[in-house]
Design an enzyme around this catalytic site. Sequence first.
Site, mmCIF file in Angstrom:
data_model
loop_
_atom_site.group_PDB
_atom_site.id
_atom_site.type_symbol
_atom_site.label_atom_id
_atom_site.label_comp_id
_atom_site.label_asym_id
_atom_site.label_seq_id
_atom_site.Cartn_x
_atom_site.Cartn_y
_atom_site.Cartn_z
ATOM 1 N N LYS A 1 37.484 -5.956 -14.583
ATOM 2 C CA LYS A 1 36.866 -4.724 -14.088
ATOM 3 C C LYS A 1 37.418 -3.478 -14.772
ATOM 4 O O LYS A 1 36.672 -2.607 -15.189
ATOM 5 C CB LYS A 1 37.101 -4.641 -12.572
ATOM 6 C CG LYS A 1 36.473 -3.420 -11.930
ATOM 7 C CD LYS A 1 35.069 -3.713 -11.502
ATOM 8 C CE LYS A 1 34.369 -2.502 -10.980
ATOM 9 N NZ LYS A 1 32.963 -2.496 -11.395
ATOM 10 N N ARG B 1 40.253 -7.713 -11.395
ATOM 11 C CA ARG B 1 41.001 -7.190 -12.543
ATOM 12 C C ARG B 1 41.309 -8.276 -13.576
ATOM 13 O O ARG B 1 41.809 -7.984 -14.663
ATOM 14 C CB ARG B 1 42.311 -6.560 -12.068
ATOM 15 C CG ARG B 1 42.121 -5.463 -11.064
ATOM 16 C CD ARG B 1 43.447 -4.885 -10.642
ATOM 17 N NE ARG B 1 44.089 -4.198 -11.730
ATOM 18 C CZ ARG B 1 43.898 -2.932 -12.038
ATOM 19 N NH1 ARG B 1 43.080 -2.210 -11.322
ATOM 20 N NH2 ARG B 1 44.517 -2.373 -13.046
ATOM 21 N N GLU C 1 21.590 -0.072 -19.995
ATOM 22 C CA GLU C 1 22.360 -0.525 -18.837
ATOM 23 C C GLU C 1 21.764 -1.819 -18.261
ATOM 24 O O GLU C 1 22.500 -2.733 -17.884
ATOM 25 C CB GLU C 1 22.401 0.603 -17.791
ATOM 26 C CG GLU C 1 23.087 0.278 -16.472
ATOM 27 C CD GLU C 1 24.547 -0.130 -16.588
ATOM 28 O OE1 GLU C 1 25.139 -0.014 -17.672
ATOM 29 O OE2 GLU C 1 25.093 -0.602 -15.578
ATOM 30 N N HIS D 1 10.686 -0.396 -35.732
ATOM 31 C CA HIS D 1 11.527 -0.297 -36.934
ATOM 32 C C HIS D 1 12.432 -1.524 -37.078
ATOM 33 O O HIS D 1 13.432 -1.472 -37.789
ATOM 34 C CB HIS D 1 12.360 0.988 -36.867
ATOM 35 C CG HIS D 1 11.510 2.219 -36.851
ATOM 36 N ND1 HIS D 1 10.866 2.683 -37.970
ATOM 37 C CD2 HIS D 1 11.146 3.046 -35.842
ATOM 38 C CE1 HIS D 1 10.160 3.758 -37.664
ATOM 39 N NE2 HIS D 1 10.312 3.993 -36.371
ATOM 40 N N ASN E 1 51.396 -5.823 -15.731
ATOM 41 C CA ASN E 1 50.029 -5.505 -16.159
ATOM 42 C C ASN E 1 50.136 -4.491 -17.280
ATOM 43 O O ASN E 1 50.714 -3.418 -17.083
ATOM 44 C CB ASN E 1 49.246 -4.926 -14.969
ATOM 45 C CG ASN E 1 47.949 -4.265 -15.396
ATOM 46 O OD1 ASN E 1 47.334 -4.669 -16.382
ATOM 47 N ND2 ASN E 1 47.535 -3.265 -14.654
ATOM 48 N N GLY E 2 49.598 -4.818 -18.445
ATOM 49 C CA GLY E 2 49.675 -3.879 -19.575
ATOM 50 C C GLY E 2 50.043 -4.634 -20.838
ATOM 51 O O GLY E 2 49.958 -5.859 -20.899
ATOM 52 N N TRP F 1 44.549 -11.252 -16.620
ATOM 53 C CA TRP F 1 43.529 -11.212 -17.661
ATOM 54 C C TRP F 1 44.313 -11.298 -18.967
ATOM 55 O O TRP F 1 45.080 -10.392 -19.309
ATOM 56 C CB TRP F 1 42.733 -9.915 -17.584
ATOM 57 C CG TRP F 1 41.560 -9.889 -18.533
ATOM 58 C CD1 TRP F 1 40.324 -10.409 -18.300
ATOM 59 C CD2 TRP F 1 41.522 -9.330 -19.843
ATOM 60 N NE1 TRP F 1 39.512 -10.204 -19.397
ATOM 61 C CE2 TRP F 1 40.225 -9.541 -20.358
ATOM 62 C CE3 TRP F 1 42.452 -8.671 -20.655
ATOM 63 C CZ2 TRP F 1 39.835 -9.126 -21.628
ATOM 64 C CZ3 TRP F 1 42.071 -8.255 -21.925
ATOM 65 C CH2 TRP F 1 40.761 -8.481 -22.389
ATOM 66 N N LYS G 1 23.793 -5.371 -18.023
ATOM 67 C CA LYS G 1 23.940 -6.130 -16.770
ATOM 68 C C LYS G 1 23.583 -7.592 -17.002
ATOM 69 O O LYS G 1 24.288 -8.489 -16.563
ATOM 70 C CB LYS G 1 23.033 -5.579 -15.654
ATOM 71 C CG LYS G 1 23.393 -4.245 -15.054
ATOM 72 C CD LYS G 1 24.625 -4.263 -14.180
ATOM 73 C CE LYS G 1 25.895 -4.084 -14.953
ATOM 74 N NZ LYS G 1 26.319 -2.800 -15.357
ATOM 75 N N GLU H 1 26.265 -9.427 -19.265
ATOM 76 C CA GLU H 1 27.604 -9.694 -18.753
ATOM 77 C C GLU H 1 27.634 -10.691 -17.608
ATOM 78 O O GLU H 1 28.617 -11.395 -17.446
ATOM 79 C CB GLU H 1 28.370 -8.404 -18.409
ATOM 80 C CG GLU H 1 27.821 -7.567 -17.311
ATOM 81 C CD GLU H 1 28.611 -6.276 -17.101
ATOM 82 O OE1 GLU H 1 29.776 -6.179 -17.483
ATOM 83 O OE2 GLU H 1 28.024 -5.348 -16.510
ATOM 84 N N CYS I 1 44.649 -7.315 -15.130
ATOM 85 C CA CYS I 1 45.705 -7.941 -14.348
ATOM 86 C C CYS I 1 45.902 -7.164 -13.054
ATOM 87 O O CYS I 1 45.858 -5.937 -13.046
ATOM 88 C CB CYS I 1 47.052 -8.022 -15.066
ATOM 89 S SG CYS I 1 47.006 -8.930 -16.594
#
Length: 612
Positions: A607, A27, A485, A508, A100-101, A74, A489, A492, A2
């Site tokens: 983010k 955000r 990584e 394996h 926000n929170g 968010w 990428k 997402e 947020c």
Amino acid sequence: MCGIVGYIGEQNAYPIIINGLKKLEYRGYDSAGVAINNLKNINVYKKKGKVSDLEAFTKGKDISGTIGMGHTRWATHGVPNDVNAHPHTSMNGKFVIIHNGIIENFAVLKKKLVARNYTFKSETDTEVLADLIEYIYLFGKVNAETAVRLALNKVIGAYGLVVMCTDEPDKLICARNSSPLVIGYGDNEYFIASDATPFVQYTKKAVYLDNQNLAVITRDSVTVKTIKNDVINPDIQQIDFDSDEAEKGGYRDYMLKEIYEQPKSILETIRGRVYENENAIKLGGLLDVMPKLLNARRIIIIGCGTSWHAGLVGEYLIEEYARIPVEVEYASEFRYRNPILTQDDVVIAISQSGETADTLAAIQLAKAAKACVIGICNVVGSSISRETDAGVYTHAGPEIGVASTKAFSTQVTVLAMIALLLGKCKYMIGQQQYHQLLTELLSIPEKIEHTLQSAAKVEEVAKLYKDSRNFLYLGRGCYYPVALEGALKLKEISYIHAEGYPAAEMKHGPIALIDDKMPVVVIATQDKGYEKIVNNIQEIKARKGKIIAIVSEGDTVISKMADHVLEVPKFDTAIGAITTIVPLQLLSYYIAIMRGCNVDQPRNLAKSVTVE
Ligand code: AGP
């Protein structure tokens, strides 16, 4: 998660708030809303979707006023819809709030308010807080500031919030606990935001609120207090980036811009820290904790997502060059598993945003155990940078794209500097080898620049595999985290399932997945594990997998085996490993674009993850 923006001054608040929200959309972008105060009314408009949807919705409506606030969400409590969008207005209309929170005890507080005949429109924890403030205000017969303060004393959880009161229209009240909030100091105007990007074009003077602090802001004053009512003299800081750094600068997306910025960002990371002539690395932020680091029983690196991947590369580099045992942990696991920590341990917390809730909580745990905690952060003044005993900023500049790119390469650069610094101080590296390593480190920006010139080739490969349903990424040693990584990428931003694996582990289990439709990205540069990785490539080939190999320039062996090769410049040591992430970033970028995905704002993500 947020984003929050507030404004009080002489200009029209609406455009400042809307433009600010656009800068904070990284955000969260489930819904957006504004409250604009024209001293007669507080007009609240909110809409599911992006800030642009809100803008369309407010067309032709009264958006006049020089005091305002806005929110981009968010979703945590309640699905993304118009009703759950912020701002939230208290039941009797006295208070309007953005937040926000997470208010963790919202259910208990809600029950108490219901018992006092409060009813709720939304499913959010924020509306409960708006009503709690109003209840205290009306029944306690106190002013707005006191009502907010008393309410926050009853709250358990994280908040960055801004409050407006209809009876006291000429002020904004804001507060913070674990969710970031910055106040920008202009001339006869003040700004509030989750980070400084919304207001850096207007002022570079800012105060980062501390936990459990509250500020009452009028047109000509800011009063900062603790929620226990102790007045605080705030430390006004100078913001060190320009507004154009947070713009797209001619690129199609922030992500692409940030990929291309890597040479410059890494130069900033090493600027004033690596001295080739003196054969030295100087990290001012670590001076005070050097004895701790050099005598550390072990180093524990914590982080989440990309930062955790950078930590894995760090483990490799620190163990290789400084010979100090390193463990790398997901902050979210570390904080809940009662880890054995002593004051002889050094914890390195890595975070681009410096606000990740799990990493912050893990730091607090480590500090309680008296371990020395070092931060590697990008955002200056962020919670993690202030919570840690010492630290090194990455100086990557604002990273707006939700998918981390330059954050990763600059974090690895910092870890490489730490590894070499410790290695030298512990006499693990001779002068000549040290010089070679420094030269390699200094050559990385140029090597990345060179690698970026092959973007068109990566785009061609992307075209061939954009419709694949699965990808496998393989690497050995320090390239294993690079493989992880690369897979992250792709997942997402393109929503294609991708897995990163240590190349030798493939047999394996994951080898069962390989058929003629499976693209396998293998990092196969010419160094220590080269021959082994050539064998792994043969194994994939035998199962008809499609091989996309990242190779050293001029490699003639793998180019005969792989379906596609993407070259990176040669390097002699693990310090150069960072370069191999670049083709992987570009590959995921082009695939996502070809699939019509929004790379800067992928679905369901935000983010900075400031909730658990
Ligand atoms: C990476 O592309 C992600 N957006 C995510 O994994 C991110 O790295 C993670 O949330 C940690 O964030 P931080 O570095 O800001 O703590």
